[in-house]
Scaffold this active site. Structure first.
Site, PDB file in Angstrom:
ATOM      1  CE  LYS A  78      -3.841   1.935   2.746  1.00  0.00           C
ATOM      2  NZ  LYS A  78      -4.619   1.757   3.997  1.00  0.00           N
ATOM      3  CB  SER A 153      -7.975   3.535   3.208  1.00  0.00           C
ATOM      4  OG  SER A 153      -7.093   2.921   4.135  1.00  0.00           O
ATOM      5  CB  SER A 177      -8.080   0.661   6.122  1.00  0.00           C
ATOM      6  OG  SER A 177      -8.835   1.842   6.179  1.00  0.00           O
TER       7      SER A 177
END
Lengths: 489, 94
Positions: A78, A153, A177
């Site tokens: 990420k 997210s 997330s």
């Protein structure tokens, strides 16, 4: 999918070690898969094609290293985790050209373990969002249905893993997330205990909540990654100097759920869950019972205050953490202003997206004179009560089982204009971050109405990830699996 | 609780953000809705409950007071929008 990218991380690492497949073949298979799927799902913000190919050739020449459990395995990260000398944007325009001069500890550990980092995953700006629609670059899409969000997210991570672009991704979980996008995309995602994995190099959002963890296609793959990234780090004072068990070895120690008490929090199983989600989650409960678990009801009396307390705390922490984006040390600066204060204001207003501005401002408000006690302190008191709810629940059960989200992945655009509505979709995930305990999403089926994945979360007391992984694997083995994401065929 | 446009403008100033009129309007409405939802916390009596600010027991860790030199100046400056090889450069403040 082609054969190579369909396999599990564990299987692939074994084949690589035994030289049944070359590193270059595995890397090329992933790059090929990325080429085919990326235009549809927008899972990546940055791809390191050339250097990964070069690295693969080099590894094939030098041969497998038995000391490296991820030798030759392509993964993604990420874009909120610092990767030395390569882009780390956090999905924000303000960090568009940022190249960290250091490596996040967990990235270093993955590289040292032999992993090949293909690229960086799309995400909601600064990890603020539940849909990846807040990315300043592009909207990621759900591989099961391209009109739907992949969650957030860590939406790019979940979409990429589900699509077979890589064998694992590292996501981060501040209020769900990792677990929510894993649920929306039909993969496995583990949020470790706060303190289990170093956060050095994880760009901060909510410092008392943030935790990084693996997102994979099986519990065993999660266990392997967790083995690599866990442990104390002198550079992160919140990482815990505590022995890390061999999570992979622990998986071999349990084949059923006999002797385990699994608690269903009453408050989580009654509120506004869509019929198809409820059906899938209940079938998972039945499977747990069939596997020998003793199913008990537990009480979480303060669950209804979880979202309010969570959002106040994370926004307060965000307002402090994001004060660093001032156009001085790194990132974008508006150079048209001759006055320092004006430069700050213009830089931040142009460089930060709307949701980030909203959260910074809400956080500034709840920390300001006259409101601190009523909001921030009150939320911290409720946080204590929520943590106690979990501690008390674990007196009558070993694991908690709960839905991850009230429904399957929503449509792109459905909640984006109503921030409060978007926050409320996090109802089942945020309290775990307040309490700091570990939880993992396991895919349990496809909703009969939407055809989209449904996951369930297994939650354990602090530092009991091994138990979560064991129970997750038992459920996984009892389930047929979801098959190939339909949006890509 | 209702958040007024004046309050939004004041918060923006504290947060070093500059908002256009229509955004102030929009945020006033949204903040009122969000804070209105948060106000449900008031229905719970938390008198005497010790606040929990971190799930971690060891947030204050001591180490030997020895200077380290982990980064080179040029690396730390390399991401700055304006710098002179020695310092970060900001607009004039005096």
């Amino acid at each position: 999918m082609n054969d190579i990218v369909e396999k599990s991380l564990l299987e692939t690492s074994r084949s690589l070690r035994e030289r049944q497949v070359k590193v270059i073949e595995v890397v090329e298979a992933c790059l090929d898969r990325i080429e085919k799927t990326e235009p549809k799902i927008n899972a990546l913000l940055h791809l390191d094609r050339e250097s990964c190919l070069a690295r693969a050739q080099e590894m094939d020449r030098s041969g497998p290293d038995p000391e490296k459990p991820l030798w030759g395995v392509p993964i993604t990260i990420k874009d909120v985790l610092c990767t030395k000398d390569s882009p780390t944007t956090c999905g924000s325009k303000i960090l568009e050209n940022f190249r960290p001069c250091y490596e996040a500890t967990l990235v270093k550990k993955l590289k040292d373990a032999g992993a090949i980092i293909l690229g960086k995953n799309n995400m909601d700006e600064f990890a603020m969002g539940s849909s990846t629609e807040n990315s300043a670059y592009k909207i990621a899409r759900n591989p099961w249905n391209l009109d739907h969000v992949p969650g957030g997210s860590s939406g790019g991570s979940a979409a990429g893993v589900a699509a077979g672009q890589c064998f694992a991704s590292i996501g981060t979980d501040t209020g769900g997330s990792i677990r929510q996008p894993a649920s929306f995309c039909g993969i496995t995602g583990l949020k470790p205990t706060y303190g289990r994995v170093s956060r050095f190099g994880l760009v901060a959002f909510g410092s008392s909540l943030d935790q990084a963890g693996p997102m994979t296609r099986s519990a065993a793959d999660c266990a392997l990654i967790l083995n690599v990234i866990s442990g104390h780090d002198p550079d992160d004072s919140t990482s815990v100097p505590r022995l890390v068990p061999d999570f992979l070895a622990a998986l071999a120690e349990r084949k059923d759920l006999k002797g385990l008490r699994i608690g269903l929090p009453r408050q989580y199983w009654e509120e506004g869950i869509s019929p198809e989600t409820m059906e899938c989650c209940q079938s998972a409960v039945n499977l747990a019972r069939d596997a020998g678990a003793d199913i008990v009801e537990v009480d979480m009396p303060h669950a209804q205050f979880g979202i309010a307390a969570y959002y106040i705390i994370c926004m307060a922490e965000a307002s402090s953490n994001l004060a660093r984006y001032d156009g001085v040390k790194y990132g974008f600066r508006d150079k048209s202003r001759a006055d320092l204060l004006e430069m700050y204001r213009e830089t931040r207003s142009q460089g930060l997206g709307e949701e980030v501005q909203r959260r910074i401002m809400m956080g500034t408000f709840v920390l300001s004179t006259g409101y601190y006690d009523a909001y921030y302190k009150k939320a911290a008191q409720i946080r204590r009560l929520i943590q106690q709810d979990y501690v008390q629940a674990f007196e009558s059960c070993d694991l908690v089982l709960a839905p991850v989200t009230p429904s399957t992945a929503f449509k792109i655009g459905e909640n984006i204009d109503d921030p409060l509505q978007m926050y409320l979709t996090d109802i089942f995930t945020t309290s775990l971050n307040l309490a700091g305990m570990p939880g993992m999403t396991v895919p349990v089926g496809l909703g009969k109405d939407t055809g989209l994945p449904v996951g369930i979360q297994l939650i354990a007391p602090a530092f009991e990830e091994a138990l979560v992984l064991q129970a997750g694997q038992v459920l996984e083995n009892a389930l047929p699996g979801l098959g190939t994401p339909k949006g890509l065929s | 609780m209702k958040i007024t446009r004046e309050q939004v403008a004041r918060i923006a100033d504290l947060a070093r953000l500059e908002l256009k009129e229509e955004k102030i309007e929009k945020f006033a409405l949204q903040f009122s809705q969000i804070i209105g939802y948060m106000d449900k916390m008031n229905s719970l009596d938390t008198t005497g409950v010790e606040p929990l600010y971190s799930p971690s027991d060891n947030t204050s860790v001591m180490r030997e007071d020895v200077a380290g030199n982990n980064f080179r100046r040029e690396d730390l400056l390399s991401n700055a929008p304006v710098q002179d090889g020695q310092y970060f450069i900001v607009p004039k403040i005096l």
